[in-house]
Design an enzyme around this catalytic site. Structure first.
Site, mmCIF file in Angstrom:
data_model
loop_
_atom_site.group_PDB
_atom_site.id
_atom_site.type_symbol
_atom_site.label_atom_id
_atom_site.label_comp_id
_atom_site.label_asym_id
_atom_site.label_seq_id
_atom_site.Cartn_x
_atom_site.Cartn_y
_atom_site.Cartn_z
ATOM 1 C CG ASN A 149 6.595 -131.602 6.307
ATOM 2 O OD1 ASN A 149 7.162 -132.072 7.294
ATOM 3 N ND2 ASN A 149 5.516 -132.146 5.799
ATOM 4 C CD GLU A 247 2.881 -141.466 11.907
ATOM 5 O OE1 GLU A 247 2.626 -141.553 10.688
ATOM 6 O OE2 GLU A 247 2.276 -142.110 12.770
ATOM 7 C CD GLU A 459 3.724 -138.909 15.851
ATOM 8 O OE1 GLU A 459 4.358 -138.290 16.712
ATOM 9 O OE2 GLU A 459 3.928 -138.788 14.640
HETATM 10 P P1 NAD Z 1 14.359 -136.717 6.337
HETATM 11 O O1 NAD Z 1 14.133 -138.166 6.533
HETATM 12 O O2 NAD Z 1 15.392 -136.277 5.398
HETATM 13 O O3 NAD Z 1 14.739 -136.020 7.730
HETATM 14 C C1 NAD Z 1 13.916 -136.144 8.870
HETATM 15 C C2 NAD Z 1 14.778 -135.937 10.112
HETATM 16 O O4 NAD Z 1 15.709 -137.026 10.217
HETATM 17 C C3 NAD Z 1 15.620 -134.656 10.074
HETATM 18 O O5 NAD Z 1 15.674 -134.092 11.362
HETATM 19 C C4 NAD Z 1 16.976 -135.183 9.652
HETATM 20 O O6 NAD Z 1 18.050 -134.351 10.039
HETATM 21 C C5 NAD Z 1 17.018 -136.510 10.385
HETATM 22 N N1 NAD Z 1 17.989 -137.469 9.840
HETATM 23 C C6 NAD Z 1 18.483 -137.516 8.580
HETATM 24 N N2 NAD Z 1 19.374 -138.536 8.477
HETATM 25 C C7 NAD Z 1 19.426 -139.141 9.684
HETATM 26 C C8 NAD Z 1 20.136 -140.253 10.197
HETATM 27 N N3 NAD Z 1 20.987 -140.944 9.445
HETATM 28 N N4 NAD Z 1 19.940 -140.609 11.482
HETATM 29 C C9 NAD Z 1 19.061 -139.927 12.255
HETATM 30 N N5 NAD Z 1 18.363 -138.853 11.833
HETATM 31 C C10 NAD Z 1 18.535 -138.466 10.554
HETATM 32 O O7 NAD Z 1 12.931 -136.083 5.981
HETATM 33 P P2 NAD Z 1 12.613 -134.564 5.595
HETATM 34 O O8 NAD Z 1 13.105 -134.336 4.199
HETATM 35 O O9 NAD Z 1 13.027 -133.638 6.683
HETATM 36 O O10 NAD Z 1 11.015 -134.569 5.617
HETATM 37 C C11 NAD Z 1 10.225 -134.941 4.524
HETATM 38 C C12 NAD Z 1 9.649 -136.328 4.731
HETATM 39 O O11 NAD Z 1 8.911 -136.351 5.951
HETATM 40 C C13 NAD Z 1 8.661 -136.734 3.657
HETATM 41 O O12 NAD Z 1 8.896 -138.066 3.287
HETATM 42 C C14 NAD Z 1 7.305 -136.614 4.357
HETATM 43 O O13 NAD Z 1 6.283 -137.426 3.837
HETATM 44 C C15 NAD Z 1 7.657 -136.998 5.746
HETATM 45 N N6 NAD Z 1 6.660 -136.517 6.691
HETATM 46 C C16 NAD Z 1 5.818 -137.432 7.264
HETATM 47 C C17 NAD Z 1 4.844 -137.022 8.148
HETATM 48 C C18 NAD Z 1 3.933 -138.023 8.802
HETATM 49 O O14 NAD Z 1 3.399 -137.730 9.849
HETATM 50 N N7 NAD Z 1 3.739 -139.197 8.218
HETATM 51 C C19 NAD Z 1 4.713 -135.669 8.463
HETATM 52 C C20 NAD Z 1 5.584 -134.761 7.846
HETATM 53 C C21 NAD Z 1 6.562 -135.203 6.978
#
Ligand code: NAD
Length: 478
Positions: A149, A247, A459
């Site tokens: 995102n 995060e 961060e």
């Molecule tokens: P996601 O957890 O699906 O993926 C995040 C990352 O993790 C991607 O690069 C993905 O390929 C990787 N990943 C997936 N499975 C994995 C595994 N088994 N082992 C290691 N890596 C793996 O999240 P998303 O759909 O890309 O992002 C949306 C989420 O991110 C929402 O929950 C949102 O709230 C959160 N987010 C949080 C912040 C923050 O700073 N708190 C900022 C932006 C987004």
């Protein structure tokens, strides 16, 4: 179509497979083709980072400063092109995307300065004649895993401090949106990082992400993404006894009190809940409104929503771009159904829209008459869907705001200093906003949350040193 390769051990490298990056505003438009690394390739990147670490950790601060500054300058010079790429692949509007690109530049600029400001301490010892020194050292090889995102800003706020403090990087961006990450990596590489110091391994979480988690040669993992993946990251890091930082999601409350300026409250709610298509971890998905202003507020938000243009992210005049992909759209729609079944009133939007080109267009949805127990008020939806909860007074509003498993950002709209001050002290969130949207932060101060939203040091800003360095205490008898 040209393949955008990974960068491993100083060379651009094809992946084990490749995937198309699709424009969510126009699903017939392929933004580019991007390599997906194998587990073995991820391991090669880790090995290269390990090998590069001894020299890089002792590299001069001037070299690190100059590289980071060069990255910042090139991003600024190419902000329009990079903004278009970001809007095209992720679906946020062009002004939002260009703003995010500039944010990435500001972060590199900030950390170029931080390389020159890293300080230690020299103290007297409690034992006569002994000197005590505290210094900060780099952690080692840092695995960086990012979500879709914020495809350039989040990579920037992890990569810049990692390099600034002398760490080597293996960067795994979101599989869904790799274009901005690739462009940023290309800039970093051409800025002159020595071989092995920075590696780009695009690919699937289940392959590349897991390779990073399971490799004992990785000293630290910084992760942003969903709670479910965050828990896997945490478990693997505990297994390896390595440093980690998470995060994750949010269910951020915006409290609106009877004494709020109605215009300010509506601005905060509409911006916080729906801009960037509601796909922000800091989005205001719970609007908690006291009885006296409730009806006026709901009517004014509804009026404002009617005026918002949902369309192609690249078109001028678009306020809200498409949802990022089909699976996120399915999730948003399923929560809209859940909300209706739970008895919430869909006061505005929630329907699919068709535009000139085929894309994932969803009219922002506003639920009213919702209660704290409803799933739409407890689970992160991560789309343009928000709910209004009617409460009696400030105390009930604060209790509702804190009644969540998350704790990233919390906002209040009020003209009462007493309530604003009380809320700042008592909101269970890492970031608190008064008369401002819950989303939208500065880059020179800490970012992060509490409870289920975050784990580990903050961060951004100077606080980034807590994660990307280790403190050493040295005693000397001269
Ligand atoms: P996601 O957890 O699906 O993926 C995040 C990352 O993790 C991607 O690069 C993905 O390929 C990787 N990943 C997936 N499975 C994995 C595994 N088994 N082992 C290691 N890596 C793996 O999240 P998303 O759909 O890309 O992002 C949306 C989420 O991110 C929402 O929950 C949102 O709230 C959160 N987010 C949080 C912040 C923050 O700073 N708190 C900022 C932006 C987004």
């Amino acid at each position: 179509m040209t393949l955008h390769q990974n960068f491993i051990a100083g060379s651009w490298t094809d992946g084990a497979e490749a995937a198309d990056n699709i424009n969510p505003s126009d699903t017939g438009d392929v933004v580019g083709r991007y390599a997906r690394a194998s587990r073995e390739q991820a391991e090669q990147a880790i090995a290269a980072a390990r090998a590069a670490f001894p020299a890089w950790s002792r590299s001069g601060i001037q070299q690190r400063h100059d590289i980071l500054k060069k990255v910042a300058d090139e991003i600024v010079a190419r902000k329009d092109e990079l903004g278009r790429l970001l809007a095209r692949e992720e679906g946020k509007t062009l002004p939002e995307a260009t703003g995010e690109v500039l944010r990435a530049a500001q972060i590199f600029d900030f950390f170029s300065g931080e390389t020159l400001r890293l300080a230690g301490e020299k103290l007297p010892s409690t034992r006569p004649g002994i000197d005590v020194e505290l210094t900060r050292e780099p952690v080692g090889v840092v695995g960086i895993i990012t979500p879709w995102n914020f495809p350039i800003a989040i990579p920037a706020w992890k990569i810049a401090p990692a390099l600034a403090y002398g760490n080597c990087v293996v960067f795994k961006p979101a599989d869904l949106v790799p274009g901005s990450a690739w462009a940023l990596s290309d800039i970093i590489i051409r800025a002159g990082v020595p071989e092995g110091v920075f590696n780009l391994v695009m690919g699937r979480g289940s392959v590349v992400g897991e390779a990073l988690l399971n490799d004992p040669r990785v000293d630290a993992i910084t992760f942003t993404g969903s709670v479910g993946t965050g828990k896997k990251v945490a478990a693997a890091c505990v297994e390896h006894m390595r440093k980690f930082q998470l995060e994750m999601g949010g269910k951020n409350p915006l409290v609106v009190l009877d004494d709020a300026d109605l215009n300010v409250a509506v601005d905060c709610a509409v911006n916080g809940a729906f801009f960037s298509t509601g796909q922000r971890c800091t989005a205001s998905s719970r609007l908690i409104v006291t009885e006296g202003i409730h009806d006026k507020f709901v009517a004014a938000v509804g009026e404002r929503l009617k005026g918002l243009v949902v369309d192609d992210a690249l078109k001028s005049g678009t306020h809200i771009g498409p949802v990022v992909d089909q699976s996120q759209l399915d999730q948003d729609n399923s929560y809209i159904d859940i909300g209706k079944k739970e008895g919430a009133k869909l006061a505005f939007g929630g329907e699919m829209l068709s535009r000139e080109k085929p894309g994932f267009y969803l009219q922002p949805a506003l639920f009213t008459e919702t209660t704290a127990e409803m799933r739409i008020n407890r689970e992160e939806i991560f789309g343009p869907v928000a709910s209004v909860m009617r409460v009696k007074d400030y105390d009930a509003a604060l209790a509702a705001a804190n009644d969540t498993a998350f704790g990233l950002s919390a906002g209040i709209c009020t003209t009462s200093l007493k309530h604003a001050s009380h809320f700042k002290r008592n909101a269970e969130a890492g970031m608190v906003m008064v008369n401002l949207p819950t989303a939208g932060v500065d880059y020179h101060v800490p970012f992060g949350g509490r409870k289920g939203s975050s784990y580990g040091p903050r961060e951004q800003g100077r606080y980034a040193a807590e994660f990307f360095t280790i403190v050493k205490t040295a005693y000397t008898l001269p």
